[in-house]
Design an enzyme around this catalytic site. Structure first.
Site, PDB file in Angstrom:
ATOM      1  N   TRP A 224      29.818  21.808   2.953  1.00 32.90           N
ATOM      2  CA  TRP A 224      30.560  22.880   2.278  1.00 32.90           C
ATOM      3  C   TRP A 224      31.723  22.361   1.436  1.00 32.90           C
ATOM      4  O   TRP A 224      32.239  23.073   0.594  1.00 32.90           O
ATOM      5  CB  TRP A 224      31.097  23.904   3.298  1.00 32.90           C
ATOM      6  CG  TRP A 224      31.873  23.302   4.446  1.00 32.90           C
ATOM      7  CD1 TRP A 224      31.397  23.034   5.694  1.00 32.90           C
ATOM      8  CD2 TRP A 224      33.250  22.880   4.444  1.00 32.90           C
ATOM      9  NE1 TRP A 224      32.377  22.460   6.477  1.00 32.90           N
ATOM     10  CE2 TRP A 224      33.531  22.363   5.734  1.00 32.90           C
ATOM     11  CE3 TRP A 224      34.274  22.885   3.485  1.00 32.90           C
ATOM     12  CZ2 TRP A 224      34.783  21.859   6.079  1.00 32.90           C
ATOM     13  CZ3 TRP A 224      35.518  22.384   3.842  1.00 32.90           C
ATOM     14  CH2 TRP A 224      35.769  21.881   5.111  1.00 32.90           C
ATOM     15  N   ASN A 225      32.167  21.113   1.638  1.00 36.08           N
ATOM     16  CA  ASN A 225      33.435  20.706   1.006  1.00 36.08           C
ATOM     17  C   ASN A 225      33.310  20.380  -0.483  1.00 36.08           C
ATOM     18  O   ASN A 225      34.255  20.573  -1.241  1.00 36.08           O
ATOM     19  CB  ASN A 225      34.093  19.557   1.780  1.00 36.08           C
ATOM     20  CG  ASN A 225      33.222  18.327   1.871  1.00 36.08           C
ATOM     21  OD1 ASN A 225      32.017  18.386   1.617  1.00 36.08           O
ATOM     22  ND2 ASN A 225      33.809  17.207   2.226  1.00 36.08           N
TER      23      ASN A 225
ATOM     24  N   GLU B 133      39.050  12.716  12.508  1.00 34.76           N
ATOM     25  CA  GLU B 133      39.045  13.086  11.087  1.00 34.76           C
ATOM     26  C   GLU B 133      39.796  14.416  10.959  1.00 34.76           C
ATOM     27  O   GLU B 133      39.365  15.431  11.512  1.00 34.76           O
ATOM     28  CB  GLU B 133      37.591  13.225  10.618  1.00 34.76           C
ATOM     29  CG  GLU B 133      37.472  13.402   9.133  1.00 34.76           C
ATOM     30  CD  GLU B 133      36.019  13.303   8.661  1.00 34.76           C
ATOM     31  OE1 GLU B 133      35.117  13.738   9.398  1.00 34.76           O
ATOM     32  OE2 GLU B 133      35.804  12.801   7.542  1.00 34.76           O
TER      33      GLU B 133
ATOM     34  N   LYS C 269      18.872  22.402   1.719  1.00 39.64           N
ATOM     35  CA  LYS C 269      19.537  23.389   2.576  1.00 39.64           C
ATOM     36  C   LYS C 269      21.037  23.291   2.323  1.00 39.64           C
ATOM     37  O   LYS C 269      21.702  22.373   2.787  1.00 39.64           O
ATOM     38  CB  LYS C 269      19.238  23.156   4.057  1.00 39.64           C
ATOM     39  CG  LYS C 269      19.646  24.381   4.874  1.00 39.64           C
ATOM     40  CD  LYS C 269      20.140  24.077   6.255  1.00 39.64           C
ATOM     41  CE  LYS C 269      21.497  23.487   6.395  1.00 39.64           C
ATOM     42  NZ  LYS C 269      22.664  24.312   5.976  1.00 39.64           N
ATOM     43  N   PRO C 270      21.572  24.256   1.541  1.00 38.04           N
ATOM     44  CA  PRO C 270      23.013  24.184   1.268  1.00 38.04           C
ATOM     45  C   PRO C 270      23.811  24.646   2.480  1.00 38.04           C
ATOM     46  O   PRO C 270      23.263  25.285   3.386  1.00 38.04           O
ATOM     47  CB  PRO C 270      23.194  25.164   0.100  1.00 38.04           C
ATOM     48  CG  PRO C 270      22.057  26.125   0.197  1.00 38.04           C
ATOM     49  CD  PRO C 270      20.928  25.411   0.904  1.00 38.04           C
TER      50      PRO C 270
ATOM     51  N   GLU D 181      25.460  10.284   5.321  1.00 40.41           N
ATOM     52  CA  GLU D 181      26.818  10.128   4.807  1.00 40.41           C
ATOM     53  C   GLU D 181      27.684  10.970   5.723  1.00 40.41           C
ATOM     54  O   GLU D 181      27.699  12.193   5.605  1.00 40.41           O
ATOM     55  CB  GLU D 181      26.832  10.590   3.343  1.00 40.41           C
ATOM     56  CG  GLU D 181      27.914   9.937   2.534  1.00 40.41           C
ATOM     57  CD  GLU D 181      29.197  10.689   2.638  1.00 40.41           C
ATOM     58  OE1 GLU D 181      29.998  10.343   3.541  1.00 40.41           O
ATOM     59  OE2 GLU D 181      29.400  11.608   1.833  1.00 40.41           O
TER      60      GLU D 181
ATOM     61  N   SER E 120      35.543   7.510  -5.553  1.00 41.57           N
ATOM     62  CA  SER E 120      34.311   8.242  -5.885  1.00 41.57           C
ATOM     63  C   SER E 120      33.977   8.098  -7.363  1.00 41.57           C
ATOM     64  O   SER E 120      34.837   8.323  -8.217  1.00 41.57           O
ATOM     65  CB  SER E 120      34.490   9.721  -5.542  1.00 41.57           C
ATOM     66  OG  SER E 120      34.987   9.823  -4.226  1.00 41.57           O
TER      67      SER E 120
ATOM     68  N   CYS F  92      35.564  13.506   3.368  1.00 42.37           N
ATOM     69  CA  CYS F  92      35.361  12.382   4.292  1.00 42.37           C
ATOM     70  C   CYS F  92      36.041  11.122   3.774  1.00 42.37           C
ATOM     71  O   CYS F  92      36.223  10.180   4.532  1.00 42.37           O
ATOM     72  CB  CYS F  92      33.876  12.156   4.532  1.00 42.37           C
ATOM     73  SG  CYS F  92      32.978  11.885   3.029  1.00 42.37           S
TER      74      CYS F  92
HETATM   75  C1  SIN Z   1      32.769  13.838   0.874  1.00 36.30           C
HETATM   76  O1  SIN Z   1      33.859  14.209   1.238  1.00 36.30           O
HETATM   77  O2  SIN Z   1      31.762  14.032   1.580  1.00 36.30           O
HETATM   78  C2  SIN Z   1      32.534  13.113  -0.424  1.00 36.30           C
HETATM   79  C3  SIN Z   1      33.683  13.037  -1.320  1.00 36.30           C
HETATM   80  C4  SIN Z   1      33.404  12.345  -2.637  1.00 36.30           C
HETATM   81  O3  SIN Z   1      32.254  12.154  -3.044  1.00 36.30           O
HETATM   82  O4  SIN Z   1      34.365  11.974  -3.282  1.00 36.30           O
END
Ligand code: SIN
Length: 487
Positions: free
Chosen positions: A160-161, A391, A184-185, A260, A451, A294
């Site tokens: 969701w992020n 986290e 699957k969102p 991931e 990223s 993450c």
């Molecule tokens: C994530 O938080 O899962 C990825 C963040 C990103 O791609 O910068």
């Protein structure tokens, strides 16, 4: 932002589940609500896919796999390129929809649309570079030929992020490689993905190559897919506990797996660091997405000689950030995704404070509706505070100190996770030896953001495996076949 424009954007979201190129009502005709986390109000209802819908999606993905794999790479690339262009043209609408369902400020949503679209541009260019190898057997007797072929139908599970970018960095390489897929969102933020699916259809993606099953019952929908031998791969972005369960399920049919998972990024500031740069980049690494990422800096380990100054300057900047609904002008910090997430953040802060951490700014909920939490800096955080190991997924920066390089590296590696680390120093030798010693998949050197669609994103240890983006990203969707040639 006018309520009419917001309504119009939400009304553009296609209704139904996407199976075989058709938006159809889910079996059972049920829906689930999607909320605006800034207000708690329901934005709309979304089709609630069932196990039957998932199997229908796999039927079509399986049927389309061979013709799709045989589609010329250039055509696959051009579909991605057209989708990149449409996303770019429609960036304002996509950003508003994302802010409504996820809460991040409009400027950040806009940045995510760009980031997401760039995965399509990148993989449009990679589609035509899938090559094999031809070599002479070392004995001279015969030749060795390798080819790289699509792994087959994939299940892509997105979080969701980052409602768009985590989708495009799986969908992009899958399309480029010639795989069909079921997406699957996330239940909390499915709207952006539903619109993205329509963009890909309009870009010419053949029916059945991409199927989308939004659902409020993730397990019931994905379990029959894992059990079906026609599925060949799963790519998951989400928490480590869920990733572990999916790995178990994937073992039934020995699926190819990309994971991931969670992070606990250390942000190391050495005594020789440029403190202006370190503080500015700390804001980027901590506050992007309200810390719900993450790769968010989760813990700041700062040399004792500069820790007080660093923490005070960070607190000054964080306390000046404007908190509010992401659609409002000038807002820099939106709400957290839901009440559960805010409770979890509050509990971590309270635990650290009860163990002796000092609140320099924040440390409390904001407002009386939505799920806002104040940007928070904690100084003198003791080693046993839970938030150094957990986290946080929120706008909280705990600052702890170290006395020498070995202690810094040891503290950074003292985690089950190994996704990313950030290192601030002006000493090249120190930078490179610390980079070698850190147990992570990615490292930001004097910068708070790693990223990049052109770079391999992924972790080690409990942060998972597999890489998304970069030249490596497409490998996750390709299987190597070797042919022994007798001339
Ligand atoms: C994530 O938080 O899962 C990825 C963040 C990103 O791609 O910068």
């Amino acid at each position: 932002m006018s309520a009419e424009r917001e309504r119009a954007i939400v009304d553009q979201v296609p209704a139904g589940v996407l199976v075989g190129g058709e938006w159809r009502p889910p079996t059972g005709d049920k829906t689930f609500p999607v909320e605006d986390p800034a207000t708690g109000a329901v934005l709309c209802e979304v089709a609630d896919a069932t196990a039957q819908d998932a199997i229908a999606a796999l039927d079509t993905a399986h049927e389309q796999q061979a013709p799709w794999a045989a589609t010329p790479p250039r055509e696959r690339g051009e579909i991605l390129r057209r989708a990149f262009e449409t996303m770019t043209e429609r960036a304002d609408d996509l950003a508003l929809l994302m802010t409504l369902e996820m809460g991040k400020p409009l400027a950040e949503s806009k940045a995510e649309v760009t980031y997401a679209a760039e995965f399509f541009r990148w993989f449009a260019e990679e589609a035509v570079r899938i090559a094999g190898r031809w070599s002479t057997n070392p004995s001279g007797d015969g030749r060795l030929l390798t080819m790289r072929q699509p792994v087959g139908p994939c299940l892509l599970i997105t979080p969701w992020n980052f409602p768009l970018a985590m989708g495009t960095r799986k969908i992009g390489p899958a399309i480029a490689a010639g795989c069909t897929m079921i997406v699957k969102p996330a239940q909390l933020t499915p709207l952006s993905m539903l619109v993205l699916a329509d963009i890909l259809r309009a870009a010419g993606l053949p029916d059945g190559v991409l199927n989308v099953v939004p659902t409020s019952k993730a397990g019931a929908v994905t379990e029959p897919l894992f059990a079906d031998p026609r599925l060949r791969k799963v790519s998951f972005t989400g928490s480590t506990p869920v990733g572990r369960k999916l790995m178990e399920q994937a073992s039934q049919n020995l699926l190819r797996v990309s994971m991931e998972l969670g992070g606990n990024a250390p942000f190391l500031v050495f005594a020789d660091a440029d403190l202006d740069v370190a503080v500015d980049q700390a804001i980027v690494a901590k506050m992007r997405n309200m810390g719900e990422s993450c790769v968010a800096a989760n813990r700041f380990h700062v040399h004792e000689s500069v820790a007080d100054e660093f923490a005070e300057r960070l607190a000054e900047k964080m306390s000046a950030m404007k908190v509010g609904r992401g659609t409002d002008p000038g807002v820099q910090v939106g709400p957290l995704i839901d009440g559960g997430q805010r409770d979890a953040v509050r509990t971590l802060v309270d635990d650290a404070v009860s163990k002796g951490a000092k609140v320099l700014t924040g440390g409390e909920d904001v407002g009386d509706r939505g799920y806002f939490y104040a940007p928070t800096v904690l100084a003198a955080v003791p080693a046993d505070a839970d938030l150094l190991r957990t986290e946080i997924f929120g706008p909280v920066a705990p600052v702890a100190t170290f006395t020498d390089d070995d202690e810094a590296v040891h503290a950074a590696n003292d985690s089950e996770y190994g996704l990313v680390a950030y290192v601030f120093t002006r000493d090249l030798g120190r930078a490179l030896s610390v980079a070698e010693a850190l147990e992570v998949g990615m490292l930001g050197l004097n910068r708070g953001m790693v990223s990049n669609p052109a770079a391999p994103f992924g972790g080690v240890k409990a942060s998972g495996f597999g890489r998304e983006g970069g030249a490596e990203g497409i490998d996750e969707y390709l299987a190597v076949k070797y042919v022994a040639v007798d001339l």
